[in-house]
Design an enzyme around this catalytic site. Structure first.
Site, PDB file in Angstrom:
ATOM      1  N   SER A   1      -9.904  -9.290  -6.000  1.00  0.00           N
ATOM      2  CA  SER A   1     -10.651 -10.176  -5.165  1.00  0.00           C
ATOM      3  C   SER A   1     -10.709 -11.618  -5.726  1.00  0.00           C
ATOM      4  CB  SER A   1     -12.060  -9.703  -4.940  1.00  0.00           C
ATOM      5  OG  SER A   1     -12.827 -10.416  -4.301  1.00  0.00           O
TER       6      SER A   1
ATOM      7  N   TYR B   1     -20.454  -6.408  -9.208  1.00  0.00           N
ATOM      8  CA  TYR B   1     -19.239  -6.364  -8.422  1.00  0.00           C
ATOM      9  C   TYR B   1     -18.129  -7.099  -8.763  1.00  0.00           C
ATOM     10  CZ  TYR B   1     -15.705  -6.548  -4.716  1.00  0.00           C
ATOM     11  OH  TYR B   1     -14.435  -6.297  -3.815  1.00  0.00           O
TER      12      TYR B   1
ATOM     13  N   LYS C   1     -14.529  -6.195 -11.197  1.00  0.00           N
ATOM     14  CA  LYS C   1     -13.213  -6.331 -10.670  1.00  0.00           C
ATOM     15  C   LYS C   1     -12.629  -7.097 -11.813  1.00  0.00           C
ATOM     16  CE  LYS C   1     -12.683  -5.025  -6.459  1.00  0.00           C
ATOM     17  NZ  LYS C   1     -11.915  -3.777  -6.467  1.00  0.00           N
TER      18      LYS C   1
HETATM   19  P1  NAD Z   1     -13.797   0.653   2.051  1.00  0.00           P
HETATM   20  O1  NAD Z   1     -15.166   0.928   1.348  1.00  0.00           O
HETATM   21  O2  NAD Z   1     -13.669   0.534   3.427  1.00  0.00           O
HETATM   22  O3  NAD Z   1     -12.920   1.538   1.204  1.00  0.00           O
HETATM   23  C1  NAD Z   1     -13.048   1.954  -0.031  1.00  0.00           C
HETATM   24  C2  NAD Z   1     -12.807   3.482  -0.084  1.00  0.00           C
HETATM   25  O4  NAD Z   1     -12.944   3.878  -1.266  1.00  0.00           O
HETATM   26  C3  NAD Z   1     -13.925   4.198   0.788  1.00  0.00           C
HETATM   27  O5  NAD Z   1     -12.993   4.993   1.941  1.00  0.00           O
HETATM   28  C4  NAD Z   1     -14.536   5.084  -0.190  1.00  0.00           C
HETATM   29  O6  NAD Z   1     -14.765   6.328   0.440  1.00  0.00           O
HETATM   30  C5  NAD Z   1     -13.462   5.269  -1.401  1.00  0.00           C
HETATM   31  N1  NAD Z   1     -13.957   5.517  -2.487  1.00  0.00           N
HETATM   32  C6  NAD Z   1     -15.272   4.888  -3.325  1.00  0.00           C
HETATM   33  N2  NAD Z   1     -15.391   5.152  -4.222  1.00  0.00           N
HETATM   34  C7  NAD Z   1     -14.750   6.275  -4.698  1.00  0.00           C
HETATM   35  C8  NAD Z   1     -14.373   7.103  -5.730  1.00  0.00           C
HETATM   36  N3  NAD Z   1     -15.028   7.174  -6.780  1.00  0.00           N
HETATM   37  N4  NAD Z   1     -13.211   8.227  -5.448  1.00  0.00           N
HETATM   38  C9  NAD Z   1     -12.691   8.107  -4.485  1.00  0.00           C
HETATM   39  N5  NAD Z   1     -12.993   7.348  -3.370  1.00  0.00           N
HETATM   40  C10 NAD Z   1     -13.762   6.491  -3.326  1.00  0.00           C
HETATM   41  O7  NAD Z   1     -13.611  -0.851   1.339  1.00  0.00           O
HETATM   42  P2  NAD Z   1     -12.260  -1.535   1.651  1.00  0.00           P
HETATM   43  O8  NAD Z   1     -12.843  -3.116   2.284  1.00  0.00           O
HETATM   44  O9  NAD Z   1     -11.158  -0.921   2.504  1.00  0.00           O
HETATM   45  O10 NAD Z   1     -11.904  -2.198   0.169  1.00  0.00           O
HETATM   46  C11 NAD Z   1     -10.786  -1.662  -0.458  1.00  0.00           C
HETATM   47  C12 NAD Z   1     -10.741  -2.400  -1.775  1.00  0.00           C
HETATM   48  O11 NAD Z   1     -10.466  -3.335  -1.417  1.00  0.00           O
HETATM   49  C13 NAD Z   1     -11.960  -2.269  -2.529  1.00  0.00           C
HETATM   50  O12 NAD Z   1     -11.608  -2.157  -3.977  1.00  0.00           O
HETATM   51  C14 NAD Z   1     -12.820  -3.557  -2.467  1.00  0.00           C
HETATM   52  O13 NAD Z   1     -13.572  -3.989  -3.586  1.00  0.00           O
HETATM   53  C15 NAD Z   1     -11.449  -4.393  -2.424  1.00  0.00           C
HETATM   54  N6  NAD Z   1     -11.785  -5.759  -1.504  1.00  0.00           N
HETATM   55  C16 NAD Z   1     -12.278  -5.612  -0.523  1.00  0.00           C
HETATM   56  C17 NAD Z   1     -12.714  -6.871   0.130  1.00  0.00           C
HETATM   57  C18 NAD Z   1     -13.298  -6.828   1.587  1.00  0.00           C
HETATM   58  O14 NAD Z   1     -14.131  -7.879   2.104  1.00  0.00           O
HETATM   59  N7  NAD Z   1     -13.116  -5.615   2.454  1.00  0.00           N
HETATM   60  C19 NAD Z   1     -12.405  -8.022  -0.255  1.00  0.00           C
HETATM   61  C20 NAD Z   1     -11.942  -8.237  -1.609  1.00  0.00           C
HETATM   62  C21 NAD Z   1     -11.521  -6.776  -2.214  1.00  0.00           C
END
Ligand code: NAD
Ligand code: UDP
Length: 361
Positions: A145, A169, A173
């Site tokens: 991120s 958070y 990362k």
């Molecule tokens: P999201 O919450 O929709 O998807 C994450 C998924 O991981 C979920 O389906 C959740 O059920 C699963 N999960 C969480 N902990 C788990 C575990 N211990 N074992 C198995 N599954 C698990 O989030 P997203 O927006 O799709 O984000 C995906 C990744 O991208 C994350 O790592 C997030 O930090 C990163 N990210 C997201 C954003 C954003 O704005 N959406 C920005 C920067 C980085």
């Protein structure tokens, strides 16, 4: 809109998404971003295994992915911290590469529950690395991120910008990125890309996939969408006294499908490049909160009521990417517009069946 000059933003450069077909495990594969990546990978001919504990998503997403792609993505319910089960899944599914998205992602919650964040994100990644190493799988794309840059010291932000963290958070990362760098340095067999996302937004064009937070949204786009549908009455703009053209915060919003295609390009790059690599995935253009509201109103033909609230603690005035490295090294650039992000989000919200808790169809 604030943009950078001379870079082919919005043009698209004809991504070459052809390549070898691989067996890829997506941790967090039924989440918002993972589900869009699954579609892109399946449509490229890769075999996709979605590995998710469903803590923030639903198994019905796997059905939506398969409905879009006519492919059979395999869904496995599991936790990344369950190393033995993860390892047996890697083996039984003959996985060759992993895209690691699973984790917790709410900044405010991470301040209240730091142990959960380090356990899920950092410990979960260690568990994944152990399982991968045991199975001799050493190709990994990690969802990082722009938060790893901390307070911007200059704009636009390139990959050489110093890293730091302002909350648990972000620190999780950063710890993971540093761990992955150590792992790659210890053994030349690893091929690792950390993709630093800016502000993902938008939904799949079929309206079958998108972001539907369970409670009150933390992020701007889903909040605007919920005001437009009437589920929420008013959007609070967190501060209109920043040193920006209209006083509201500037961010680099990137369409989730552009983001997904960036993962495909990163994976293709990793096939012939060992080591640890970081790439920004952003557009290089920044829009203000006010511009986001106006753009959503235009796409949805709805009014979005707003009021001005105090600044949100920890927010910065402006944050946007220099995406040159991803363009030059991966051959990737974002091609979809802000209007695409707003209209696809609106269509997804309109077709979402609140009673069933999933997209219709
Ligand atoms: P999201 O919450 O929709 O998807 C994450 C998924 O991981 C979920 O389906 C959740 O059920 C699963 N999960 C969480 N902990 C788990 C575990 N211990 N074992 C198995 N599954 C698990 O989030 P997203 O927006 O799709 O984000 C995906 C990744 O991208 C994350 O790592 C997030 O930090 C990163 N990210 C997201 C954003 C954003 O704005 N959406 C920005 C920067 C980085
Ligand atoms: N924002 C806002 N009201 C909200 C949510 C967000 O004004 O209800 C603003 C926030 O201050 C920032 C921008 O919208 O300027 C993007 O915030 P978001 O939480 O989506 O992303 P991030 O802060 O991670 O960049």
């Amino acid at each position: 809109m604030i943009g950078r000059n001379g870079i082919g933003i919005g043009i698209g450069i004809g991504h070459n998404l052809d390549g070898l077909s691989m067996k890829i495990l997506l941790t967090g594969g039924t989440g918002y971003i993972g589900s869009h990546i699954a579609v892109v990978f399946a449509q490229m001919g890769h075999s996709v295994v979605l590995y998710d504990n469903l803590s923030n998503s639903s198994a019905s997403v796997a059905g939506q992915i398969n409905a879009i792609t006519d492919e059979k993505c395999v869904f496995v319910r599991g936790d990344i911290r369950d190393t033995a089960f993860l390892q047996s899944t890697l083996r039984s599914q003959q996985i060759e590469a992993v895209v690691h998205l699973a984790g917790l992602k709410a900044v405010g919650e991470s301040v209240e529950k730091p142990i959960d964040y380090y356990a899920n994100n950092v410990q979960g990644t260690i568990s994944l690395l152990e399982a991968m190493e045991a199975e001799r799988i050493k190709t990994l794309v990690f969802s990082s991120s722009a938060t790893v840059y901390g307070q911007p010291q200059y704009l636009p932000i390139d990959e050489n910008h110093p890293t730091s963290a302002t909350n648990p958070y972000g620190r999780s990362k950063l710890h993971i990125e540093e761990m992955l760098s150590d792992v790659a340095a210890s053994d030349g067999g690893w091929h690792i890309a950390c993709l630093r996302y800016f502000n993902p937004a938008g939904a799949h064009e079929t309206a079958r996939l998108g972001e539907r937070p369970a409670g009150k949204p933390n992020n701007l786009m889903p909040f605007i969408a919920q005001v437009a549908t009437g589920e929420r009455t008013v959007l609070s703009i967190f501060g209109d006294d920043y040193e920006t053209p209209d006083g509201t915060g500037l961010r680099d919003y990137i369409h989730v499908m552009d983001l997904a295609e960036g993962h495909a390009m990163a994976l293709q790059f990793l096939i012939s490049n060992a080591g640890w690599h970081a790439f920004n995935l952003g557009t290089g253009q920044a829009y203000s909160v006010m511009e986001m509201i106006k753009s959503f109103e235009k796409a949805s033909c709805q009014k979005v009521a707003f009021n001005v609230a105090p600044r949100r603690p920890g927010d910065v005035a402006a944050c946007f990417a220099n995406p040159d490295k991803a363009m030059l090294v991966l051959g990737w650039t974002a091609s979809r517009t802000l209007d695409d992000m707003c209209s696809s989000t609106w269509h997804f919200y309109q077709s979402f069946d609140n009673a069933a808790g999933k997209a219709k169809g």
